[in-house]
Motif scaffolding. Sequence first.
Motif, short mmCIF file in Angstrom:
data_model
loop_
_atom_site.label_atom_id
_atom_site.label_comp_id
_atom_site.label_asym_id
_atom_site.label_seq_id
_atom_site.Cartn_x
_atom_site.Cartn_y
_atom_site.Cartn_z
N ALA A 84 1.94 10.94 -11.08
CA ALA A 84 1.34 12.27 -11.23
C ALA A 84 2.40 13.30 -11.60
O ALA A 84 2.19 14.17 -12.46
N ALA A 85 3.59 13.18 -10.99
CA ALA A 85 4.68 14.10 -11.31
C ALA A 85 5.15 13.90 -12.75
O ALA A 85 5.46 14.86 -13.46
N ARG A 86 5.17 12.63 -13.17
CA ARG A 86 5.60 12.37 -14.55
C ARG A 86 4.59 12.94 -15.55
O ARG A 86 4.98 13.51 -16.58
N ALA A 87 3.32 12.81 -15.24
CA ALA A 87 2.30 13.35 -16.14
C ALA A 87 2.36 14.87 -16.19
O ALA A 87 2.08 15.48 -17.23
N ALA A 88 2.77 15.48 -15.07
CA ALA A 88 2.79 16.94 -15.01
C ALA A 88 3.98 17.55 -15.73
O ALA A 88 3.86 18.53 -16.47
N ASP A 89 5.16 16.98 -15.50
CA ASP A 89 6.37 17.62 -16.06
C ASP A 89 7.38 16.63 -16.64
O ASP A 89 8.52 17.02 -16.95
N GLY A 90 7.01 15.35 -16.77
CA GLY A 90 7.91 14.38 -17.39
C GLY A 90 8.97 13.81 -16.47
O GLY A 90 9.89 13.13 -16.94
N THR A 91 8.88 14.10 -15.18
CA THR A 91 9.88 13.59 -14.24
C THR A 91 9.88 12.05 -14.24
O THR A 91 8.85 11.42 -14.01
N ASP B 130 -1.94 -3.09 -12.92
CA ASP B 130 -3.21 -2.40 -13.18
C ASP B 130 -3.07 -0.90 -12.95
O ASP B 130 -3.63 -0.08 -13.71
N ARG B 131 -2.32 -0.52 -11.92
CA ARG B 131 -2.13 0.89 -11.60
C ARG B 131 -1.38 1.60 -12.72
O ARG B 131 -1.75 2.71 -13.14
N LEU B 132 -0.31 0.98 -13.20
CA LEU B 132 0.46 1.56 -14.30
C LEU B 132 -0.38 1.67 -15.57
O LEU B 132 -0.31 2.66 -16.29
N THR B 133 -1.19 0.65 -15.82
CA THR B 133 -2.05 0.65 -17.01
C THR B 133 -3.07 1.77 -16.95
O THR B 133 -3.28 2.51 -17.92
N ALA B 134 -3.73 1.90 -15.80
CA ALA B 134 -4.77 2.92 -15.64
C ALA B 134 -4.21 4.33 -15.81
O ALA B 134 -4.91 5.23 -16.30
N ALA B 135 -2.95 4.51 -15.43
CA ALA B 135 -2.33 5.83 -15.52
C ALA B 135 -1.68 6.07 -16.88
O ALA B 135 -1.11 7.15 -17.12
N GLY B 136 -1.74 5.07 -17.77
CA GLY B 136 -1.13 5.22 -19.08
C GLY B 136 0.39 5.17 -19.06
O GLY B 136 1.04 5.65 -19.99
N THR C 61 0.84 -1.21 0.00
CA THR C 61 0.00 0.00 0.00
C THR C 61 0.87 1.25 0.00
O THR C 61 0.61 2.22 -0.72
N ARG C 62 1.94 1.23 0.83
CA ARG C 62 2.85 2.38 0.85
C ARG C 62 3.52 2.55 -0.52
O ARG C 62 3.70 3.66 -1.00
N ALA C 63 3.90 1.43 -1.14
CA ALA C 63 4.52 1.50 -2.46
C ALA C 63 3.54 2.06 -3.49
O ALA C 63 3.91 2.86 -4.35
N GLY C 64 2.27 1.65 -3.40
CA GLY C 64 1.26 2.17 -4.31
C GLY C 64 1.06 3.66 -4.16
O GLY C 64 0.87 4.38 -5.15
N GLU C 65 1.10 4.15 -2.92
CA GLU C 65 0.95 5.58 -2.68
C GLU C 65 2.11 6.35 -3.31
O GLU C 65 1.92 7.42 -3.92
N PHE C 66 3.32 5.81 -3.16
CA PHE C 66 4.48 6.45 -3.79
C PHE C 66 4.32 6.46 -5.31
O PHE C 66 4.59 7.48 -5.97
N LEU C 67 3.88 5.33 -5.86
CA LEU C 67 3.76 5.23 -7.31
C LEU C 67 2.73 6.22 -7.84
O LEU C 67 2.94 6.85 -8.89
N ASP C 68 1.64 6.41 -7.13
CA ASP C 68 0.63 7.39 -7.56
C ASP C 68 1.24 8.80 -7.62
O ASP C 68 1.01 9.55 -8.57
#
Length: 326
Positions: free
Chosen positions: A32-39, A125-131, A21-28
């Motif tokens: 989000a940062a990658r989607a925002a600025d490509g990090t 599934d998390r990676l897929t949903a986030a593209g 769960t902690r790993a999933g929170e980090f991944l989210d």
Amino acid sequence: MRKILGDPATGANYNTTWVGTRAGEFLDRAMAARAADGTPFFMEFDPTAPHLHDEQNTARNMTEPKYRNLAVPGCAAPTVESDRTDKPAYVQAFPLTDPYSYGVICPVAQRTLRSLDDWFGATIDRLTAAGQLDQTLIVFTSDNGLMYGEHGLSRKYVPYEPSVRVPLMLAYPGVFAPGTTAAANASRALVSNIDILPTILSVTGTPVNPALPKIDGVSLVAKPAGHKVVLSEYWGDPRWAPSVPAPIPTWSALYDRRWTFAITYDTAGRAVTQELYDRVRDPKELTNLIPLRAGATSSTYDVPRWTARLNAERRCAGASGARMCH
């Protein structure tokens, strides 16, 4: 610690679930940062499973409640040679059979991995949903295997296949995917954990810093078939000596898809024993084909050649040049 280990009765905060769960929170947050600025992001997930929490109450504390009665394969009593005099003294010191290792630890360990499977699937599934799945290199591996009574042994730290062989699975579109050269080589590729770093550098386009020590591994992008031989090594650790019937000595071993050749050493680094196994005819490594005493020759097998080959791999440095590792 209690929160991480979880409640054995209800499964609340079960280790793999809690850390996952902690790993999933980090991944989210990272996605989000990658989607925002490509990090770019990097996540390494190292679960406790299938390590033991409590050897005195293994079945209760180790497995998530929903999997405690799950039938699992591969935990039958192994074939053990009745005569182990062709193997080093530390092997002979172990009892011939270890029902606890294959009858209790093995099934419990496999059941804990079902929880890990759940987490891994949820991560995909998390990676897929986030593209992000098609932009993510996935590496799935382990640091060691374990003996479940083979040769009478119940530890890692030894040169036999159940101890040194681990999975290595890679996924990345167009490189490590169905229809690629890597996929065609996957079942036969001879690879090692030293190949993970150069492979990541290759996929990400990161140049190797020439000021750093040479990298012995190879990029599995450039060389998907891996190595001609793989070197395994262990340095005797006196901290573990009291926990086994005999201290496991320092050793080194080579495997080349057919043969395993291993040497043990004393504390001064002198060779003590030698072993050679034909893994095609003897996949369980039951019969050592050469004299046990290090340096003794054989009329059938070229022991000096094997010894020289092993010593060369122990001294090699880098994946190119005069002293390259193979």
